[in-house]
Scaffold this motif. Sequence first.
Motif, PDB file in Angstrom:
ATOM      1  N   SER A 206      29.381  56.881  -5.184  1.00  0.00           N
ATOM      2  CA  SER A 206      28.285  57.313  -4.314  1.00  0.00           C
ATOM      3  C   SER A 206      27.022  57.510  -5.142  1.00  0.00           C
ATOM      4  CB  SER A 206      28.655  58.618  -3.613  1.00  0.00           C
ATOM      5  OG  SER A 206      28.645  59.697  -4.555  1.00  0.00           O
ATOM      6  N   ARG A 207      25.945  57.804  -4.460  1.00  0.00           N
ATOM      7  CA  ARG A 207      24.728  58.239  -5.142  1.00  0.00           C
ATOM      8  C   ARG A 207      24.964  59.617  -5.737  1.00  0.00           C
ATOM      9  NH1 ARG A 207      22.019  62.184  -2.228  1.00  0.00           N
ATOM     10  NH2 ARG A 207      22.843  62.484  -0.116  1.00  0.00           N
TER      11      ARG A 207
ATOM     12  N   LYS B  90      29.062  63.517  -7.706  1.00  0.00           N
ATOM     13  CA  LYS B  90      29.307  62.134  -7.304  1.00  0.00           C
ATOM     14  C   LYS B  90      30.711  62.006  -6.746  1.00  0.00           C
ATOM     15  CE  LYS B  90      26.248  59.113  -9.968  1.00  0.00           C
ATOM     16  NZ  LYS B  90      26.202  57.994 -10.935  1.00  0.00           N
TER      17      LYS B  90
END
Length: 314
Positions: A108-109, A96
Amino acid sequence: MNVVFHLQVLFVLTPFAACQEHKVPASNPEISAQIDYKLEKSMVTTISCLSPKGSLPINYTLYRDTTLVNTLVAESRPRAEFVVNLSFSELLETLKCKADNGFGPKYSRGLIIDLSVNLTSKPDPPILGQQLALSCGVTFNTQQYEWYFVYPTKNTTNITGQNQYIIESTNVGIYYCSVYGYVSNGIEVLVQDLSVNLTSKPDPPIVGQQLALYCTVTYDTKENYTWYFVHPTKNMTKDTKQNQFIIEAANSGIYYCSVHGHFSNRIEVPEQDSSFQPVVVGVSVGAILLLILIIGLICYCCATKDLNRITRLC
């Protein structure tokens, strides 16, 4: 005097306030990975973090699960690139990015670098003899793809920098791709009914008349149709894109066709039987003689009747 001082302070602070008002919070960063090269027990990987929106500088932090990997400050551009050496077990952990430019952290994802390789094709399933587009899919960026083509008679391997490979005319076989030694699923071009059937109109053919030949297969193909004409005096071969061939005046001989090297049945145009002519002449002469005999008998009968009448009168 106080008025002038206040005006000077206002003049100095106004640009600073304007700059403060135009600062934009960092957006949730996008994360991507590119495997640079493979070591014996690990992968050297570049992890990219990018906030599409946000004023610089942006502080980026890379995490592997909950473990802090590294921190970078992006001052001249909104992207940060972390070059890390990840073991094969660490590749299975979630990566991440965190972005922060003073307005609070944005994440972030989660990204797991899945090393599986997926091969797809268009059309699906492939059709023998037609164009085939192969796509080698991975979850990370890479600069090298290996392609394996396993044919009944030979195997070939190609290395490209693109994840797509175009085959203009497919052969029977199995197709694979691999990235960093990880091999994809296989896509098989199945053996189809490769039989070739030749028909004609008229059936059977007649010497000297127009002959239409039809060469048919059970699958779609863009390959040429090859026509073979075996005559008593010479042989001929022709290639066409159409599966129909018209002969204005058929000669005696044998006709057949082929597609992909597979040959059709044969159609024979027989020679005219020369022994048939004497038979016809003999039958005709016999019929004429029989007709003359019948006429003679009729005349004889008529003449006999007239003679009997004359005798009675006398």
